[in-house]
Each structure stands twice: as structure tokens, then as C-alpha cells.
Motif scaffolding. Sequence first.
Motif, PDB file in Angstrom:
ATOM      1  N   PRO A  14       0.842  -1.215   0.171  1.00  0.00           N
ATOM      2  CA  PRO A  14      -0.127  -0.013  -0.038  1.00  0.00           C
ATOM      3  C   PRO A  14       1.035   1.193  -0.030  1.00  0.00           C
ATOM      4  CG  PRO A  14      -0.288  -1.105   2.020  1.00  0.00           C
ATOM      5  CD  PRO A  14       0.447  -2.143   1.025  1.00  0.00           C
ATOM      6  N   GLU A  15       1.930   1.211   0.608  1.00  0.00           N
ATOM      7  CA  GLU A  15       2.821   2.347   0.595  1.00  0.00           C
ATOM      8  C   GLU A  15       3.379   3.054  -0.674  1.00  0.00           C
ATOM      9  OE1 GLU A  15       5.752  -1.244   0.703  1.00  0.00           O
ATOM     10  OE2 GLU A  15       3.762  -0.687   1.766  1.00  0.00           O
ATOM     11  N   ASN A  16       3.458   1.777  -1.763  1.00  0.00           N
ATOM     12  CA  ASN A  16       3.825   2.053  -3.111  1.00  0.00           C
ATOM     13  C   ASN A  16       2.441   2.975  -3.686  1.00  0.00           C
ATOM     14  OD1 ASN A  16       6.069   0.852  -2.691  1.00  0.00           O
ATOM     15  ND2 ASN A  16       5.271  -1.146  -4.108  1.00  0.00           N
ATOM     16  N   ILE A  17       1.617   2.934  -3.333  1.00  0.00           N
ATOM     17  CA  ILE A  17       0.393   3.795  -3.893  1.00  0.00           C
ATOM     18  C   ILE A  17       0.119   5.025  -3.154  1.00  0.00           C
ATOM     19  CG2 ILE A  17      -2.226   3.616  -4.138  1.00  0.00           C
ATOM     20  CD1 ILE A  17      -2.245   0.688  -4.509  1.00  0.00           C
ATOM     21  N   VAL A  18       0.261   4.889  -1.869  1.00  0.00           N
ATOM     22  CA  VAL A  18       0.101   6.389  -1.101  1.00  0.00           C
ATOM     23  C   VAL A  18       0.979   7.287  -1.326  1.00  0.00           C
ATOM     24  CG1 VAL A  18       0.290   7.356   1.342  1.00  0.00           C
ATOM     25  CG2 VAL A  18      -0.950   5.227   1.064  1.00  0.00           C
ATOM     26  N   TYR A  19       2.180   6.995  -1.803  1.00  0.00           N
ATOM     27  CA  TYR A  19       3.378   8.028  -2.027  1.00  0.00           C
ATOM     28  C   TYR A  19       3.490   8.358  -3.514  1.00  0.00           C
ATOM     29  CZ  TYR A  19       4.239   6.472   2.814  1.00  0.00           C
ATOM     30  OH  TYR A  19       4.163   6.141   4.110  1.00  0.00           O
ATOM     31  N   LYS A  20       2.521   7.929  -4.499  1.00  0.00           N
ATOM     32  CA  LYS A  20       2.822   8.339  -5.869  1.00  0.00           C
ATOM     33  C   LYS A  20       1.494   8.918  -6.272  1.00  0.00           C
ATOM     34  CE  LYS A  20       5.855   4.058  -6.954  1.00  0.00           C
ATOM     35  NZ  LYS A  20       5.824   2.890  -7.753  1.00  0.00           N
ATOM     36  N   SER A  21       1.889   9.561  -7.293  1.00  0.00           N
ATOM     37  CA  SER A  21       0.897  10.452  -8.080  1.00  0.00           C
ATOM     38  C   SER A  21       0.117   9.251  -9.178  1.00  0.00           C
ATOM     39  CB  SER A  21       1.295  11.411  -8.957  1.00  0.00           C
ATOM     40  OG  SER A  21       2.098  10.940 -10.045  1.00  0.00           O
ATOM     41  N   ILE A  22      -1.112   9.645  -9.535  1.00  0.00           N
ATOM     42  CA  ILE A  22      -1.695   8.591 -10.451  1.00  0.00           C
ATOM     43  C   ILE A  22      -0.948   8.136 -11.519  1.00  0.00           C
ATOM     44  CG2 ILE A  22      -3.093  10.329 -11.580  1.00  0.00           C
ATOM     45  CD1 ILE A  22      -5.560   8.148 -11.527  1.00  0.00           C
ATOM     46  N   HIS A  23      -0.356   9.295 -12.152  1.00  0.00           N
ATOM     47  CA  HIS A  23       0.592   8.966 -13.468  1.00  0.00           C
ATOM     48  C   HIS A  23       1.661   8.251 -13.017  1.00  0.00           C
ATOM     49  CE1 HIS A  23      -1.990  11.221 -15.786  1.00  0.00           C
ATOM     50  NE2 HIS A  23      -1.856  12.324 -15.179  1.00  0.00           N
ATOM     51  N   GLU A  24       2.331   8.469 -11.870  1.00  0.00           N
ATOM     52  CA  GLU A  24       3.493   7.527 -11.567  1.00  0.00           C
ATOM     53  C   GLU A  24       3.083   6.078 -11.079  1.00  0.00           C
ATOM     54  OE1 GLU A  24       6.168  10.965  -9.136  1.00  0.00           O
ATOM     55  OE2 GLU A  24       4.868   9.822  -8.030  1.00  0.00           O
ATOM     56  N   LEU A  25       1.967   5.885 -10.459  1.00  0.00           N
ATOM     57  CA  LEU A  25       1.577   4.545 -10.068  1.00  0.00           C
ATOM     58  C   LEU A  25       1.027   3.885 -11.540  1.00  0.00           C
ATOM     59  CD1 LEU A  25       0.730   2.671  -7.956  1.00  0.00           C
ATOM     60  CD2 LEU A  25      -1.611   3.520  -7.881  1.00  0.00           C
TER      61      LEU A  25
ATOM     62  N   ALA B 130      -3.363   2.007 -17.299  1.00  0.00           N
ATOM     63  CA  ALA B 130      -3.878   3.358 -17.684  1.00  0.00           C
ATOM     64  C   ALA B 130      -4.274   4.123 -16.523  1.00  0.00           C
ATOM     65  CB  ALA B 130      -4.945   3.521 -18.968  1.00  0.00           C
ATOM     66  N   PRO B 131      -4.310   5.390 -16.141  1.00  0.00           N
ATOM     67  CA  PRO B 131      -4.624   6.214 -15.318  1.00  0.00           C
ATOM     68  C   PRO B 131      -6.297   5.839 -15.023  1.00  0.00           C
ATOM     69  CG  PRO B 131      -3.067   7.467 -16.252  1.00  0.00           C
ATOM     70  CD  PRO B 131      -3.245   6.242 -17.148  1.00  0.00           C
ATOM     71  N   SER B 132      -6.783   5.585 -16.078  1.00  0.00           N
ATOM     72  CA  SER B 132      -8.408   5.653 -16.285  1.00  0.00           C
ATOM     73  C   SER B 132      -8.726   4.310 -15.674  1.00  0.00           C
ATOM     74  CB  SER B 132      -8.780   5.704 -17.680  1.00  0.00           C
ATOM     75  OG  SER B 132      -8.188   4.578 -18.328  1.00  0.00           O
ATOM     76  N   THR B 133      -7.867   3.376 -15.680  1.00  0.00           N
ATOM     77  CA  THR B 133      -8.073   2.045 -15.052  1.00  0.00           C
ATOM     78  C   THR B 133      -8.133   2.143 -13.459  1.00  0.00           C
ATOM     79  OG1 THR B 133      -7.339   0.845 -17.049  1.00  0.00           O
ATOM     80  CG2 THR B 133      -7.336  -0.439 -14.946  1.00  0.00           C
ATOM     81  N   ILE B 134      -7.089   3.059 -13.149  1.00  0.00           N
ATOM     82  CA  ILE B 134      -6.970   3.344 -11.671  1.00  0.00           C
ATOM     83  C   ILE B 134      -8.255   3.899 -11.136  1.00  0.00           C
ATOM     84  CG2 ILE B 134      -5.445   4.684  -9.812  1.00  0.00           C
ATOM     85  CD1 ILE B 134      -3.087   4.088 -11.710  1.00  0.00           C
TER      86      ILE B 134
END
Length: 275
Positions: free
Chosen positions: A23-34, A41-45
Motif C-alpha cells: 500500500p505504501e507504493n500507492i500512497v506516495y505516488k501520483s496517479i501517473h507515477e503509479l 492506464a490512469p483511467s483504469t486506476i
Amino acid sequence: ISNLYDKMSYSEHILADEALAHPENIVYKSIHELADSLHIAPSTIVATTKKLGYSGFREFKIALASEMINPISQNQDVKQGEESIFVKVITSNIQGLEETLNSLPQSYFDEAASIISESKMIYIMGIGTSGIIARELHDYLFRLGIECSIITDQHHQLLVANRIEGDTSAILISQSGVNKDIIKIGEMIQHKGGKSIGISNFLNTPFAKSVNTILAPFKSPTAFHENNFTMRIPMMAIIENLYYTLSKLLADRYQSSVEENKKVIISTSISAQVE
């Protein structure tokens, strides 16, 4: 996530697996970085987070960060007896203060003190238990003779945040760094071009990004125990050091305030009435 996992597509599984395992990899990234790191795709997120019941990626990140700070599993060591509880409490406080000492350079306090000293009015805000710490900070600044006001009503906080600009500034308190309401206050102040100082436990949180200057000792969310009471000790140390940093900066003004405070308060002391 577990309840909806079987109904997810392949791409949605990628995000779900990352949330469960890291979860820490998600919390500390922007949607595009993730999106780049997971190769989706960001739209998938966004679509996946909405399928999980969130308004979007931002709310999903805040929920993940909250779980990281307050995990469901309880620390069973606390139940081993009164003596071990006491040792755990003292040890946790010592560890927290040591990490605070090693992670916060004095220059951060100097920057915050400069903002405060140059402001004609300081608004202090905190919600819930963070409001208790906000009251402590208000007491420190008030005794220095600094014009300040504590705002604990959430509607009033929104109204004040909308007016902060120029020679007024705000100090926002958030123990967890993931409270949506105080984050919204910080973002409103930033949008208006106002100055804000944040005092928290953690650096890599949405709250830390919503303020101009952050005073926080720990890099990422953790849990000394379920209610985070231990985490108040480092924050109180931050507030006290901010007080002494301001005292040095204000110099004669500080001494004058101290003397005036003594004159007023001494009459309330029993010792002052005893010959």
C-alpha cells in the motif's frame, strides 16, 4: 478489495494486488507515477477505485494511508502484563523523540518561525484529537504575545481558510496526516495563495503536501499502538522547540511578554500571598 476481487478484470487485479501487498507504493505516488509503475492506464486506476466505493484515486489513497497508520491487527504484546505495558509506553516515547531529534533540522523551525513572526494574525486549526494539540500550540503562541486565534469548528475553519492571504497565515495540526477535512483546509489556503505551516507526525502524507511548510519527524506512517497517543509526544516537542525558536527571534518582544505574563499570573499563586 477481497469482497470484489473475483469480479475484477485483469488490469484491476494489478491495482488490487499492489494495494494489498504494498500500500505504501500507492500512497506516495501520483496517479501517473503509479500507472507507469504498474503498466496500466490512469483511467483504469480511477475506475477501479470507484468500483471499490471511493470517489476517486485521492480518496482511495487517504483510506490506504489510514489503514497503514491504524492497522486492524492489534499488538498482542500489550496484553502481557502491566509491567510490560509500562515498558512499551516509555520505550515508544523514547524512540519517537530520538527519531524526531535526528530527522528535524533547526532550519525547518527557523523557516516556520519566520512565517509566524512576519504575520499579523495566525489562525490555528485542528480537528478531533489534533484539536487538543492545537490548543497547546495556541497557549504557547499567546504567551509570546503573538496575535493568534484557535479555530476548532469545521465550518469556521472553511470560512477562515477562504480569507487567509497577505499578512495572515495558518498553522494546521494533523496527527495522522490523512484527515480529509484538514487536508481540504490546507488545499484551500494554497489555492488562495496564503501561507500555511503544518505540524504532523508523518512527512509522506496528503496533509504534508497541502501545506507550505511541514514540521513532521517520521518519513512514513507507522503505528506505535492502536490509538497513536504516543505520537503526541514528538508533536509536543516540536511545538516547544518552535516556541523557543520564536523566543530567540522575537528577542526584546519576548522578554516584554514574559514579564507582563508574570505580573498578571503571580497574583493567582498561593506563594505570592504568603509572607
